[in-house]
Design a protein around this motif. Sequence first.
Motif, PDB file in Angstrom:
ATOM      1  N   PRO A   1      -5.656   1.308   5.231  1.00  0.00           N
ATOM      2  CA  PRO A   1      -4.633   0.038   4.739  1.00  0.00           C
ATOM      3  C   PRO A   1      -3.272   0.667   4.687  1.00  0.00           C
ATOM      4  N   TRP A   2      -2.907   1.900   4.908  1.00  0.00           N
ATOM      5  CA  TRP A   2      -1.472   2.194   4.749  1.00  0.00           C
ATOM      6  C   TRP A   2      -1.154   2.245   6.457  1.00  0.00           C
ATOM      7  N   ARG A   3      -1.978   1.983   7.351  1.00  0.00           N
ATOM      8  CA  ARG A   3      -1.273   2.142   8.473  1.00  0.00           C
ATOM      9  C   ARG A   3      -1.416   0.754   9.312  1.00  0.00           C
TER      10      ARG A   3
ATOM     11  N   TYR B   1      -0.643  -5.283   9.537  1.00  0.00           N
ATOM     12  CA  TYR B   1      -1.528  -4.189   8.558  1.00  0.00           C
ATOM     13  C   TYR B   1      -3.113  -5.058   8.519  1.00  0.00           C
TER      14      TYR B   1
ATOM     15  N   PRO C   1      -3.233  10.298   1.632  1.00  0.00           N
ATOM     16  CA  PRO C   1      -2.813   9.046   1.403  1.00  0.00           C
ATOM     17  C   PRO C   1      -3.798   8.286   0.604  1.00  0.00           C
ATOM     18  N   ALA C   2      -5.144   8.421   0.777  1.00  0.00           N
ATOM     19  CA  ALA C   2      -6.222   7.756  -0.188  1.00  0.00           C
ATOM     20  C   ALA C   2      -5.749   7.948  -1.639  1.00  0.00           C
TER      21      ALA C   2
ATOM     22  N   ARG D   1       3.786  -0.964  -0.164  1.00  0.00           N
ATOM     23  CA  ARG D   1       3.959  -0.525   1.123  1.00  0.00           C
ATOM     24  C   ARG D   1       2.806   0.023   1.773  1.00  0.00           C
ATOM     25  N   MET D   2       1.880   0.604   1.071  1.00  0.00           N
ATOM     26  CA  MET D   2       0.596   1.165   1.764  1.00  0.00           C
ATOM     27  C   MET D   2      -0.655   0.394   1.848  1.00  0.00           C
ATOM     28  N   GLY D   3      -0.069  -0.910   1.242  1.00  0.00           N
ATOM     29  CA  GLY D   3      -1.309  -1.852   1.068  1.00  0.00           C
ATOM     30  C   GLY D   3      -2.339  -1.609   0.371  1.00  0.00           C
TER      31      GLY D   3
ATOM     32  N   TRP E   1      -4.969  -5.774   6.159  1.00  0.00           N
ATOM     33  CA  TRP E   1      -5.184  -7.180   5.329  1.00  0.00           C
ATOM     34  C   TRP E   1      -4.811  -8.652   5.873  1.00  0.00           C
TER      35      TRP E   1
END
Lengths: 261, 306
Positions: free
Chosen positions: A94-96, A136, B223-224, B301-303, A138
Amino acid sequence: MTQDTVIKAENLGLTFETNDGPVRALTDVNLEINKGDFVSFIGPSGCGKTTFLRVIAALETPTSGEITVNGMTPDAARQARAYGYVFQAAGLYPWRTIAGNIRLPLEIMGYAKADQAERVERVLELVDLDGFGEKYPWQLSGGMQQRASIARALAFDADILLMDEPFGALDEIVRDRLNEELLSLWARTEKTIGFVTHSIPEAVYLSTKIVVMSPRPGRITDVIDSPLPKERPLDIRDSAEFIEIAHRVREGLRAGHGDDV
Amino acid sequence: MLTRVLPVFVVVAAITGLWYLACIPMNAHQSVTDLERAGEVVVPGGAAERRDMAGVSLVLQNPAAVQAAFGQERPRLPAPHQVGAEIWETTANKRITSKRSLVYHGWITLSATLLGFAIGTVAGIALAVGIVHVRAMDMSVMPWAIASQTIPILAIAPMIIVVLNSVGVQGLVPKAMISAYLSFFPVVVGMVKGLRSPDRMQLDLLTTYSATRAQTLWKLRLPASMPYLFTSLKIGIAASLVGAIVGELPTGAAGGLGARLLAGSYYGQTIQIWAALFWAAILAATLVGLIGLIQRVTLNRMGMAA
């Protein structure tokens, strides 16, 4: 073993040691997959179809028999980037961004920056996601996310694509569309595809070779070479040939099940 | 907005009301003594007679003691407005370099808190990475980490300060060490869970790329683990502040909120103690709020926003 053989399994067996005693996930599996084949593995839960795919990918180690991938052990084949693997869930980070997710294997494998960008562009186009690179996960539908995960598996030019029920979580309309796109992708890239599925129509529609499996112990009960042409519009599913193959698959599944349905 | 503010307001009002109410019996002895000195007739006369009486019965016999409970110089329990006035006086009306300024003392404590928090966080993350990657550490470190937190900090703080002092380390660093000692633990616990949060499928995916353990750590595990890290940091920074204050107590330190608390209790300056306490609480709330803000922005920001 002919020159075209990509994957060859001989008397392959895998037994898991569990607390309830050994479980024979695979027994006596003999199979040859040729270059450019689209092979579906179909069978009920516990028949070992996913396990077999994981053995090819060196995610599981067989306890007996032999298997070669591109003439090497599965481990060596993985090191040589022989295959891309698509899981049941897209599993995008999710962060990429989508492009960032597709770049992930390229970063790990140490591709040059410029090469990375070029490859990301190319595979995005291949799965019909051009323009979505900066989005992203999502922001995308489930079907689009799964397409992105296929793009991720294609990014590093592996000859083999292993797919473990990639469309299992999607609704039927999206699934039909993705099946059609997968066929055209296969035709354009000439990959060898191993595809695990629960669905008889999906297996028949996609495959050049259908491997019917059954559980307890996990084994192959039938291998069907499909006579369908390579060019397959969706309505081929109403043809007599299609129905006949589907029938044979169903018979194979029923026979394998024995009396314990 | 109103629905969010109203409950908070009601609770604060209720606490303040209870506080004022509690001042009356708590300060009754002093109130009655003050009245007696001022020439009023009180029952019973003589401080010795009253020493063992309950505050409530004293007030019932001397209703004038109610009013006298809220303006004493050294009350047992200062009234909220007295504490508020002291906070205002020592925060806004003093130069921040003055030894009587709570900003001055707050900064001394804050600097030790932040340094200790940084050390504790780095140590906590490093230990967690070790625990997740090295089986021997997984088996051995966690019991020690847990044991370390069962030792009362008040017992170990003087030892840390004395030991460090004997090797010539004074001032900020010993206090920061105590802060770090308290704050590394929640970070270890949270990060071990966070680094292990990626599921089997995500780890398998990296295996198919023949990723190294370092690549798995940087690209997936770290990140996780971010949501877990921030939760731990919120607990860690509050613990750090407690550590810094406790670290100021045994040294007889010249500055810091802890020193201010200690000085207040030496000289019976209850108002000063309460003002320093509130300052510490406000500081802690601000720090936790700040981390919460960084958490929101980062995870958005990281969703990964919850």
